[in-house]
Design a protein around this motif. Structure first.
Motif, mmCIF file in Angstrom:
data_model
loop_
_atom_site.group_PDB
_atom_site.id
_atom_site.type_symbol
_atom_site.label_atom_id
_atom_site.label_comp_id
_atom_site.label_asym_id
_atom_site.label_seq_id
_atom_site.Cartn_x
_atom_site.Cartn_y
_atom_site.Cartn_z
ATOM 1 N N HIS A 79 1.674 3.316 0.124
ATOM 2 C CA HIS A 79 2.989 2.711 0.381
ATOM 3 C C HIS A 79 2.878 1.313 0.991
ATOM 4 N N HIS A 81 4.942 -2.613 0.896
ATOM 5 C CA HIS A 81 5.953 -3.558 0.411
ATOM 6 C C HIS A 81 5.268 -4.919 0.353
ATOM 7 N N HIS A 242 11.899 5.828 -1.067
ATOM 8 C CA HIS A 242 11.848 6.331 0.309
ATOM 9 C C HIS A 242 12.672 7.609 0.385
ATOM 10 N N HIS A 279 7.347 8.359 3.518
ATOM 11 C CA HIS A 279 7.786 8.866 4.826
ATOM 12 C C HIS A 279 8.113 10.360 4.818
ATOM 13 N N ASP A 330 2.752 1.201 4.783
ATOM 14 C CA ASP A 330 4.138 0.712 4.796
ATOM 15 C C ASP A 330 4.224 -0.744 5.250
HETATM 16 FE FE FE Z 1 8.706 1.495 3.061
#
Ligand code: FE
Ligand code: GUN
Length: 465
Positions: A79, A81, A242, A279, A330
């Motif tokens: 994960h 971004h 998510h 998550h 993340d």
């Molecule tokens: Fe995220």
């Protein structure tokens, strides 16, 4: 830097193909074919070892590694971004919904500028590889051109990458300056990315895969969500989104749809064996059973959870239910690019859940007993389990798997692993490596047998084999 396609590596190997255990081969030969796939692993104790070594040496295909080094699988980060890399380590003073509006949507909107995107993405990809991450599942932005730049950077630098154009078209939750203009824009952009990745002339080995990427239920209209599910089915792609990340996200989805997050994704057809849910901290027992029945995966992001979830994902409970869980950084909801930090925090968070955190409570009341996990499980989640979640043959040294690996030199100059004579047992040494290694210790990184990062490890010291 040495490509090892068609070569045989000799050295010390550790991996964690099965949860809860690690395996170290103090001295082994690993043969890699011309496609970068692992063909054979032969330990020193195997009667074939000497002959294989001699043959590889006479063919000139033997690659020796220093006696102070360990070869580990590369990390699988489930994960990331990618466009949030510029704010990594900052901007974590707001709860998720405010953080998105205040910091993150304005930052991601800048990726309308392709030059900016190229600069950020090529740096990110290089830094991921240098930190030992060899597979990365990534959200890009809503922009088609910038998302293609992330695909290009990954191919140019040799990162195994799964990349999605973010779909986000709901006017309630997406600002005017950062929103897909319509359902068609969200769907056509996604389809165009799938086509771009699959027909890319540099992607014949399928090093990069396209991912259908609804940001999360609050960002997307129902029409877009079901259209995306149809695209994922038609093109048989991965899906990332998510799920049940925070109290706010949970209750928003419940209020809008009448369903729990996981249930709603399932009614739309978005829970598939190739889905990765980031998550998932607040999954109920029933949600977990549902996610398990669809064989979807979970990206556990323990650092990020400390900022946005304000709770600890019950990892042990999820694993006991047989759920497929791997780890994610993340970026930038978690403040570190390093999967080593994700592993450390996995252990730390699970221990805090187990024993509790509030000193005002008695030890008996403080925690959720039976939640603790150790570094062996964290290592497995960061490598082999991540590969299983993605259904890719990566993350362990097994014949037929891609040779995606990192060479850790415990004696590297500027490194942060200190070996003394009394920590010579392989498990203790491996634990020390996993807790203490920094990129200075990572002297080489391979993806599918290609050398993609690292210092030149220099001549082998000749003490091996
Ligand atoms: Fe995220
Ligand atoms: N939920 C929706 N978007 C995001 C994001 O960018 N980061 C995290 N952590 N959660 C999200």
């Amino acid at each position: 830097m040495t490509d090892v396609r068609g070569k045989t590596l000799v050295g010390r190997f550790s991996h964690a193909p099965v949860r809860g255990a690690v395996e170290t081969w103090t001295e082994a030969l690993v043969a890699i074919d011309h496609d970068g796939l692992l063909v054979e692993c032969v330990q020193r104790t195997d009667p074939r070892f000497d002959q294989m070594l001699a043959e590889a040496e006479s063919r000139g295909s033997l690659v020796r590694t220093p006696s102070t080094s360990w070869i580990l699988p590369g990390f699988v980060d489930l994960h990331i971004h990618a466009p949030q890399y510029p704010q990594l380590g900052s901007a974590l003073d707001l709860p998720l919904e405010q953080w998105l509006d205040h910091y993150t949507f304005p930052l991601e909107a800048r990726f309308a500028d392709v030059e900016y995107a190229e600069a950020v993405y090529s740096t990110l990809v290089a830094d991921l590889l240098a930190a030992g991450t060899t597979t990365a599942l990534m959200f890009a932005t809503i922009h088609q051109e910038a998302t293609r730049a992330l695909v290009d950077s990954s191919l140019d630098r040799g990162l195994r990458a799964l990349v999605g154009k973010v779909a986000a078209d709901d006017e309630q939750q997406c600002p005017d300056f950062y929103r897909d203009a319509s359902v068609a824009a969200a769907l056509d952009g996604t389809e165009a990315l799938i086509d771009y990745v699959r027909s890319h002339r540099k992607n014949q080995e399928k090093l990069v895969l396209p991912v259908v990427t609804p940001r999360f239920v609050p960002s997307c209209t129902d029409e877009t969500l079901s259209g995306l599910a149809a695209l994922a089915a038609r093109y048989d792609t991965h899906v990332q989104t998510h799920c049940s990340e925070s109290d706010w996200a949970e209750s928003y989805v419940q209020q809008r749809t009448g369903y729990r997050d996981a249930e709603y994704l399932d009614t739309l057809g978005l829970l598939t064996p190739k889905t990765v849910l980031a998550h998932s901290v607040f999954l109920s027992e029933t949600d977990m059973d549902l996610v398990g029945s669809r064989s979807s995966g979970i990206a556990h992001c323990p650092l990020s959870n400390a900022y946005f979830a304000n709770a600890v994902f019950p990892l042990r409970a999820a694993l006991r239910k047989g759920l497929h869980v791997g780890l994610g950084t993340d970026i930038s909801g978690g403040p570190s690019l390093s999967m080593r930090d994700a592993m450390t925090m996995t252990v730390t968070a699970s221990r805090m859940l187990d024993r509790g955190v509030d000193p005002a409570l008695s030890p008996e009341e403080r925690g959720r007993s039976g939640a603790a996990e150790d570094w062996r499980t964290a290592f497995h989640l960061a490598t082999a389990a991540g590969g299983e979640v993605l259904d890719l043959k990566v993350g362990a040294f097994v014949p037929g798997y891609a040779f995606d690996a990192q060479l850790i030199d415990t004696a590297a100059e500027g490194g942060t692993i200190r070996m003394f004579a009394d920590t010579a047992s392989s498990d203790a040494s491996l634990a020390k490596i996993l807790y203490n290694a920094t990129p200075a210790n990572i002297s080489e990184v391979w993806v599918a047998g290609r050398s993609v990062a690292g210092r030149d490890p220099g001549p082998a010291d000749g003490t091996r084999a």
